[in-house]
Design an enzyme around this catalytic site. Structure first.
Site, PDB file in Angstrom:
ATOM      1  N   GLU A  36       0.818  -1.212   0.000  1.00 48.05           N
ATOM      2  CA  GLU A  36       0.000   0.000   0.000  1.00 48.05           C
ATOM      3  C   GLU A  36       0.856   1.268   0.000  1.00 48.05           C
ATOM      4  O   GLU A  36       0.506   2.266  -0.642  1.00 48.05           O
ATOM      5  CB  GLU A  36      -0.945   0.001   1.205  1.00 48.05           C
ATOM      6  CG  GLU A  36      -2.113  -0.958   1.075  1.00 48.05           C
ATOM      7  CD  GLU A  36      -3.001  -0.628  -0.106  1.00 48.05           C
ATOM      8  OE1 GLU A  36      -3.347   0.560  -0.293  1.00 48.05           O
ATOM      9  OE2 GLU A  36      -3.355  -1.558  -0.859  1.00 48.05           O
ATOM     10  N   CYS A 201     -18.003  -1.726 -17.887  1.00 45.89           N
ATOM     11  CA  CYS A 201     -18.108  -1.396 -16.461  1.00 45.89           C
ATOM     12  C   CYS A 201     -19.310  -2.093 -15.824  1.00 45.89           C
ATOM     13  O   CYS A 201     -20.434  -1.981 -16.332  1.00 45.89           O
ATOM     14  CB  CYS A 201     -18.232   0.117 -16.284  1.00 45.89           C
ATOM     15  SG  CYS A 201     -18.376   0.617 -14.552  1.00 45.89           S
ATOM     16  N   CYS A 207     -24.113   4.908 -12.713  1.00 47.17           N
ATOM     17  CA  CYS A 207     -23.119   5.974 -12.874  1.00 47.17           C
ATOM     18  C   CYS A 207     -23.757   7.197 -13.534  1.00 47.17           C
ATOM     19  O   CYS A 207     -24.176   7.148 -14.692  1.00 47.17           O
ATOM     20  CB  CYS A 207     -21.945   5.470 -13.699  1.00 47.17           C
ATOM     21  SG  CYS A 207     -20.653   6.701 -13.970  1.00 47.17           S
TER      22      CYS A 207
END
Length: 355
Positions: A36, A201, A207
């Protein structure tokens, strides 16, 4: 909507997610933490070879905590944003000293360590331990900004607060580690900054940016401003052994803790500066074309000057933040990318004129 979003995303992840990343194998808090930190502002494809080398060299917290900062910076060379490496080293020492060598397992305690903010802490605890925490890295910000068609730049505090609320709202009750990896993968591979692959997607139905037909308009980029220009002159000093002088930079600031070349003001007479500051006379000197390196907040204009030192009297005092190095012995030192490029050019030049 939140349940539909997470269900569609997880279904997509099971087929299309990046499930073979090296830190996904044996995802301990330590291994996830390293990944990370490396992934902050850096793409996965760039991070993977660095991560693999780093974990091979520092497989656990004790080896990292007891390492020198030079060892860590050496393995970090080329990855950029070197404050991450220094913070990693300091955090490892703090964990070793104050937490029994184990990373804390609460969000608050993790966020007290250098280099770990809320999103990074949440990702570590979620991906390694399955705890339920929202995250908000760059990819997630982009996905959520498009889902809600948020018109402002995400760096504004009010917008960031709104995105955090949205990230928490969409977080499912189960499979939180898979969901967290899925939303990061979606932003990295489908909902990309430019040319997003909207037909592929899994959450395009919810969206708003997609519904408007202009997903690339979101999120709004950082307001542009003219970057200031800084200038410096770097001296590539050679002794009669063919060694080059390196100088450790201060621990904070530009390239903090890394090794670079001595610098003098651009208008200074180099031979006089070397005599006065280093006590070494120059035998011959050659100026290279300028080198420019772009940082987030400014551009650095470097004027390289190659110079040979006269005679044998060019020893550095020990201990010192200056060292003479042979060309083939620098891989263990932390060197910024422009310095590496100039060293490569110097080596080519020296080999080209060697008998």
């Amino acid at each position: 909507m939140s349940r539909t979003f997470s269900q569609h995303l997880l279904t997509w992840f099971d087929t299309h997610g990046r499930q073979d990343l090296p830190w996904k194998h044996n995802p301990t808090p330590y291994r996830v933490w390293i990944s990370e930190i490396m992934l902050q502002q850096t793409q996965v494809v760039t991070v993977i070879p660095y991560y693999q080398r780093f974990i091979k060299h520092f497989p656990d917290m004790p080896t990292l905590a007891q390492a020198s900062v030079d060892e860590i910076l050496g393995l970090w060379t080329g990855l950029g944003y070197y404050a991450r490496a220094r913070n990693l080293h300091r955090a490892a020492q703090l964990v070793w000293e104050s937490h029994g060598g184990e990373l804390p397992t609460t969000l608050e305690a993790l966020m007290e360590l250098p280099g770990i903010g809320r999103s990074t802490a949440g990702a570590i605890l979620t991906l390694a331990l399955g705890q339920r925490h929202p995250i908000l890295d760059g990819n997630v910000k982009r996905v959520l900004a498009r889902q809600e068609a948020i018109p402002e730049w995400p760096g504004q505090s009010k917008v960031e607060k709104q995105l955090w609320q949205q990230s928490e709202k969409l977080l499912p009750q189960t499979r939180v580690a898979d969901y967290t990896q899925a939303i990061m993968d979606l932003g990295a591979t489908v909902c990309t900054r430019r040319h997003p692959r909207c037909p592929s997607c899994p959450v395009k139905e919810t969206c708003r940016a997609y519904a408007q037909g202009n997903p690339e308009a979101y999120p709004r980029p950082r307001p542009r401003k003219r970057l200031p220009l800084r200038t410096t002159r770097m001296l590539l000093l050679l002794n009669d052994q063919g060694e080059v002088l390196l100088e450790r930079r201060p621990p904070v600031g530009l390239w903090g803790g890394l090794w670079s070349f001595p610098e003098c003001p651009p208008q200074t007479e180099v031979a006089l500066w070397c005599q006065e500051q280093l006590g070494w006379p120059i035998e011959e000197m050659m100026t290279w074309p300028p080198v420019r390196h772009h940082f987030t907040h400014f551009t650095l204009h470097i004027q390289p000057v190659v110079a040979r030192i006269q005679g044998q009297g060019c020893q550095v005092m020990e201990p010192s933040d200056q060292v003479w190095c042979k060309m083939g012995t620098m891989s263990k030192r932390g060197l910024p990318a422009p310095i590496l490029r100039m060293l490569a050019r110097l080596r080519e030049q020296l080999e080209g004129i060697s008998p």
